[in-house]
Design a protein around this motif. Sequence first.
Motif, PDB file in Angstrom:
ATOM      1  N   MET A  43     -62.628  51.566 -13.649  1.00 25.04           N
ATOM      2  CA  MET A  43     -61.341  51.053 -14.113  1.00 25.04           C
ATOM      3  C   MET A  43     -61.313  49.545 -13.989  1.00 25.04           C
ATOM      4  O   MET A  43     -61.697  48.988 -12.956  1.00 25.04           O
ATOM      5  CB  MET A  43     -60.192  51.673 -13.304  1.00 25.04           C
ATOM      6  N   TRP A  44     -60.852  48.877 -15.038  1.00 27.57           N
ATOM      7  CA  TRP A  44     -60.682  47.422 -15.020  1.00 27.57           C
ATOM      8  C   TRP A  44     -59.223  47.137 -15.374  1.00 27.57           C
ATOM      9  O   TRP A  44     -58.829  47.145 -16.534  1.00 27.57           O
ATOM     10  CB  TRP A  44     -61.630  46.772 -16.004  1.00 27.57           C
ATOM     11  N   ILE A  53     -66.624  47.242 -12.954  1.00 29.01           N
ATOM     12  CA  ILE A  53     -67.342  46.755 -14.140  1.00 29.01           C
ATOM     13  C   ILE A  53     -68.416  47.720 -14.639  1.00 29.01           C
ATOM     14  O   ILE A  53     -69.214  47.349 -15.491  1.00 29.01           O
ATOM     15  CB  ILE A  53     -67.990  45.380 -13.875  1.00 29.01           C
ATOM     16  N   LEU A  54     -68.413  48.949 -14.124  1.00 32.01           N
ATOM     17  CA  LEU A  54     -69.412  49.907 -14.607  1.00 32.01           C
ATOM     18  C   LEU A  54     -69.322  50.121 -16.124  1.00 32.01           C
ATOM     19  O   LEU A  54     -70.364  50.191 -16.788  1.00 32.01           O
ATOM     20  CB  LEU A  54     -69.279  51.239 -13.876  1.00 32.01           C
ATOM     21  N   PRO A  55     -68.123  50.211 -16.722  1.00 31.95           N
ATOM     22  CA  PRO A  55     -68.075  50.357 -18.186  1.00 31.95           C
ATOM     23  C   PRO A  55     -68.728  49.196 -18.922  1.00 31.95           C
ATOM     24  O   PRO A  55     -69.407  49.399 -19.929  1.00 31.95           O
ATOM     25  CB  PRO A  55     -66.561  50.409 -18.478  1.00 31.95           C
ATOM     26  N   MET A  56     -68.548  47.974 -18.411  1.00 27.94           N
ATOM     27  CA  MET A  56     -69.160  46.809 -19.050  1.00 27.94           C
ATOM     28  C   MET A  56     -70.679  46.783 -18.857  1.00 27.94           C
ATOM     29  O   MET A  56     -71.425  46.367 -19.744  1.00 27.94           O
ATOM     30  CB  MET A  56     -68.526  45.531 -18.516  1.00 27.94           C
ATOM     31  N   GLY A 213     -65.433  46.570 -30.522  1.00 28.35           N
ATOM     32  CA  GLY A 213     -64.223  47.308 -30.182  1.00 28.35           C
ATOM     33  C   GLY A 213     -63.521  46.842 -28.928  1.00 28.35           C
ATOM     34  O   GLY A 213     -62.325  47.037 -28.769  1.00 28.35           O
ATOM     35  N   ASN A 214     -64.282  46.249 -27.965  1.00 26.70           N
ATOM     36  CA  ASN A 214     -63.706  45.649 -26.754  1.00 26.70           C
ATOM     37  C   ASN A 214     -62.832  46.624 -25.963  1.00 26.70           C
ATOM     38  O   ASN A 214     -61.707  46.306 -25.570  1.00 26.70           O
ATOM     39  CB  ASN A 214     -62.902  44.393 -27.114  1.00 26.70           C
ATOM     40  N   ALA A 231     -68.579  39.732 -23.108  1.00 28.79           N
ATOM     41  CA  ALA A 231     -67.288  39.821 -23.788  1.00 28.79           C
ATOM     42  C   ALA A 231     -66.144  39.880 -22.777  1.00 28.79           C
ATOM     43  O   ALA A 231     -65.086  39.268 -22.982  1.00 28.79           O
ATOM     44  CB  ALA A 231     -67.263  41.047 -24.693  1.00 28.79           C
ATOM     45  N   ASN A 232     -66.349  40.581 -21.684  1.00 25.44           N
ATOM     46  CA  ASN A 232     -65.311  40.688 -20.665  1.00 25.44           C
ATOM     47  C   ASN A 232     -64.973  39.320 -20.078  1.00 25.44           C
ATOM     48  O   ASN A 232     -63.806  38.991 -19.867  1.00 25.44           O
ATOM     49  CB  ASN A 232     -65.781  41.631 -19.556  1.00 25.44           C
TER      50      ASN A 232
END
Length: 276
Positions: A43-44, A53-56, A213-214, A231-232
Motif C-alpha cells: 500500500m502506498w 513500494i513493492l508494487p513499484m 497507467g500509473n 514514475a513514483n
Amino acid sequence: HAVFFIAACASVLAVALICLFLFVNGIPAMKEIGIFKFLLGTMWKPGNNIYGILPMIMGSIYVTAGAILIGVPIGILTSVFMASYCPKKVYRFLKSAIDLLAGIPSVVYGFFGLMMLVPLIRDLFHKGNGSSILSASILLGIMILPTIIGVTESAIRAVPSNYYEGSLALGATHERSVFRAVLPAAKSGIFAGIILGVGRAIGETMAVIMVAGNQARVPNGILKGVRTLTANIVIEMGYAEGLHREALIATGVVLFVFILIINLAFSIIKMRSEKE
C-alpha cells in the motif's frame, strides 16, 4: 596529466556525492517506516503515512523485463544485419535512422505511445484502457534499440577478420561463421550494450508515465496499469514534504541499489562466459 586527473576525480566525486545524498536522506526514512514494511508493503498512501513500494518494484521489474525481451533480440539481430549483411546504400539510410531514433526526446516517445500503442492494445485485446505493462514494455523496447544496436555493432566490427575468414576456410557458411565465430568473440561488447539498454529502461520516466497507467498496485497481468519506481518519484516529489519526501528519496536508494545489482549480475555472467 594533472588536467586528466582532475577530470577523473570530478567524475568520481559526482558519483560519490549522489550516493551520499541518497543514503543520508533515504536510510533514516527506511528506519522510521520499517525496512520490511517499506520494501514489502503493498500500500502506498502518503496521506495515511503508509509507504510500501513493492508494487513499484514489481512494476519496474515487469516493464524492464518486457523491454529486454522485445529490445534485445531485435537490437542484436539488427546489429548483425548492419555489420555483416547490409548493402552500403541501405546502411547509410539505416544508420541515420537509428541515430535519429537515439536523439528523439523521451516525451515524444511518450506521445507516440499514448496516441498509437495505447489505442492499438486497447482495441486489440478489448481489456482495460490500453495503458498497461505491455504498452510500456513495447515503448521501452523501442527506446533501448539505438543503445543496443550502436554498442553491439561496434563490438561485432571490432572482431578481427581472421575469425570470420578462418571459419570460412574450415568450410562453414557465411551465416554459421557470423553466428558461431564472430558473435561469440564479440560477446563482451554485446553484454555491455545490453547493460546500457537495461539502465536506460529502468531509468526512463516520462514515456513510462504517459503509457503505463500509473496505478500504485501489485500488477496481476500485462494488460493492467502499473507504476514504476521512477514514475513514483517524479509524480509526487513536486508536492511531497516531511516523511513523504524522505520516502521518495528512499525509493531512489532502492532504484540505485537495484541498478547496481543488475550491473553486478551481468558482470558475473560476462566473466563466466569469458572463462568458458
